[in-house]
Design an enzyme around this catalytic site. Structure first.
Site, short mmCIF file in Angstrom:
data_model
loop_
_atom_site.label_atom_id
_atom_site.label_comp_id
_atom_site.label_asym_id
_atom_site.label_seq_id
_atom_site.Cartn_x
_atom_site.Cartn_y
_atom_site.Cartn_z
N LYS A 110 1.03 -1.12 -0.25
CA LYS A 110 -0.31 0.22 0.29
C LYS A 110 0.62 0.87 0.40
O LYS A 110 0.60 2.27 -0.22
CB LYS A 110 -0.55 0.43 1.22
N LYS A 192 -2.69 -12.05 -5.99
CA LYS A 192 -4.03 -12.70 -5.76
C LYS A 192 -5.13 -11.70 -5.77
O LYS A 192 -5.37 -10.69 -7.00
CB LYS A 192 -4.39 -12.13 -3.95
N LYS A 195 -10.04 -7.01 -5.10
CA LYS A 195 -11.16 -5.60 -5.97
C LYS A 195 -9.92 -4.58 -6.23
O LYS A 195 -10.83 -3.62 -7.12
CB LYS A 195 -11.84 -4.75 -4.64
P1 TYM Z 1 -10.20 -7.78 3.28
O1 TYM Z 1 -11.36 -6.99 3.05
O2 TYM Z 1 -9.41 -7.10 2.50
O3 TYM Z 1 -10.54 -9.48 2.99
C1 TYM Z 1 -11.73 -10.42 3.16
C2 TYM Z 1 -11.36 -11.43 3.88
O4 TYM Z 1 -10.87 -12.36 2.55
C3 TYM Z 1 -9.85 -12.89 2.44
N1 TYM Z 1 -9.07 -12.78 1.36
C4 TYM Z 1 -8.98 -13.67 0.42
N2 TYM Z 1 -8.52 -14.95 0.53
C5 TYM Z 1 -8.07 -16.12 -0.08
N3 TYM Z 1 -8.34 -15.55 -1.91
C6 TYM Z 1 -8.44 -13.96 -1.97
N4 TYM Z 1 -8.08 -13.62 -3.02
C7 TYM Z 1 -8.82 -12.96 -0.53
N5 TYM Z 1 -8.82 -11.87 -0.92
C8 TYM Z 1 -9.12 -11.38 0.20
C9 TYM Z 1 -9.27 -11.76 3.42
O5 TYM Z 1 -8.00 -12.62 3.96
C10 TYM Z 1 -9.85 -11.28 4.48
O6 TYM Z 1 -10.09 -13.21 5.48
N6 TYM Z 1 -7.60 -6.33 7.21
C11 TYM Z 1 -8.47 -7.22 6.83
C12 TYM Z 1 -10.36 -7.43 7.88
C13 TYM Z 1 -9.92 -7.54 9.19
C14 TYM Z 1 -9.99 -8.64 10.43
C15 TYM Z 1 -10.10 -8.37 11.33
C16 TYM Z 1 -9.92 -9.88 9.62
C17 TYM Z 1 -10.14 -5.84 10.05
N7 TYM Z 1 -10.39 -6.58 11.19
C18 TYM Z 1 -10.11 -8.76 12.30
C19 TYM Z 1 -10.00 -11.05 10.58
C20 TYM Z 1 -10.16 -10.44 11.87
C21 TYM Z 1 -8.94 -7.36 6.24
O7 TYM Z 1 -8.75 -6.04 5.13
O8 TYM Z 1 -9.38 -8.02 5.38
#
Ligand code: TYM
Length: 325
Positions: A110, A192, A195
């Site tokens: 980022k 990966k 979005k």
């Molecule tokens: P975020 O919103 O980017 O993604 C949400 C979840 O989706 C998973 N993920 C994927 N898994 C497999 N393949 C992919 N291409 C892929 N892209 C995304 C992410 O690993 C995630 O589990 N910081 C976190 C959100 C968060 C969180 C938390 C998670 C905030 N507080 C506390 C767990 C516990 C995030 O931005 O996820």
């Protein structure tokens, strides 16, 4: 076991989010105490449109419900409605080494992307995530591979807090799916699915059949003709095989045998039919939920109240240990 996880409300939720995270939540929800929320405070660390934000949060809430999060069983809410998340984040900042924040992969990516206007929020992002998890003393965090490093840092922060102020937090474990922890982009299978790379690289849970077909048929594949799982030599086909396997429940070996001698386009046609059918219930539930905005808002408010009870009790303990009362 107390299980906790979250997703950012930054637009469409894609099959990577579903296979990496949400699918596990739905299974875990049956036998555990679960907390699932929409982490709106994480999303404001990168440029966003405040006018669109509430709409995105509602759309994410609809996705959670359409995908099977059951608010009767699990605590379901919006992060910013429980102010203890930000309060604990500040307190944990005093036991978080800056060096650890600087070496986070997501921060490195980022900070390159937003080189010209890099805000402190991007660096501090993992402290807020640690606060999310530790506030509820969660034992397990089901996430995709890209978030595992942040959960590991959460364990470090918990340990450092305990060493300095006395045993308060347990160290949560990461739950990764056996397969699907890193679903790759359709347009560049070495990256990966995400979005931020635009709608052509992902399939949203709510994409219409025509969109699904178009995206799958134009997904990047590899040279050669064989439909074989080999992520190094054939990252495109391997990624599509993983997606096929997870949605059909069939092992990759069985798929390789079935598609042996068939063309890439035959395989892709079959995958797009599978996805169209598998995602149909999500599209249907979304349409129903779009008419129930009041119910969704009430459900989120009830969830926030339930979360707040746990959060306040942790904050009392934390503040007392830190000499803040
Ligand atoms: P975020 O919103 O980017 O993604 C949400 C979840 O989706 C998973 N993920 C994927 N898994 C497999 N393949 C992919 N291409 C892929 N892209 C995304 C992410 O690993 C995630 O589990 N910081 C976190 C959100 C968060 C969180 C938390 C998670 C905030 N507080 C506390 C767990 C516990 C995030 O931005 O996820």
């Amino acid at each position: 076991m107390r299980v906790l996880s979250a997703i950012q409300p930054t637009g469409a939720i894609h099959i990577g989010n579903y296979l990496g995270a949400i699918k596990q939540w739905i299974d875990l929800q049956e036998k555990n105490e679960c907390i699932f929320f929409i982490c709106d405070l994480h999303s404001i660390t990168i440029p966003y449109d405040p006018k669109e934000f509430q709409k995105n949060i509602l759309e994410t809430a609809i996705t959670y419900l359409a995908a099977g999060v059951n608010p009767e069983k699990s605590i379901f809410f919006v992060q910013s409605k429980v102010k203890e998340h930000t309060e604990l984040c500040w307190l944990l900042g005093s036991v978080t080494p800056v060096g650890d924040l600087l070496r986070m992969t997501q921060y490195k990516e980022k900070s390159k992307q937003f080189k010209k206007n890099l805000d402190a929020g991007i660096l501090n992002y993992p402290i807020l995530m640690a606060a999310d998890i530790l506030l509820y003393k969660a034992n397990a965090v089901p996430v995709g591979e890209d978030q595992a490093q942040h959960v590991e840092l959460t364990r470090t922060i918990a340990r450092k807090f305990n060493q300095r102020f006395g045993k308060t937090f347990n160290e949560p474990k990461t739950i990764l799916p056996k397969m699907g922890a890193r679903i790759m982009s359709l347009t560049n299978p070495k990256k990966k699915m995400s979005k931020s790379m635009g709608p052509q690289n992902y399939i949203s849970l709510f994409d219409e059949p025509e969109e699904i077909e178009k995206k799958v048929m134009s997904a990047i594949t590899d040279s050669g003709k064989e439909i074989k799982y080999n992520p190094v030599k054939k990252p495109g086909i391997s990624n599509l095989l993983v997606i096929y396997s997870l949605f059909s429940g069939k092992p990759i070996k069985e798929l390789e045998n079935f598609f042996n001698g068939k063309s890439y386009s035959f395989f892709k046609k079959s995958l797009s039919e599978l996805l169209i059918n598998s995602l149909e219930p999500f599209r249907r539930k979304r349409k129903e939920l779009l008419l129930r905005e009041t119910y969704i808002k009430e459900t989120l408010n009830i969830g926030a109240k339930r979360a707040e009870t746990i959060a306040q009790s942790t904050m009392e303990e934390v503040k007392s240990k830190m000499g803040l009362v």
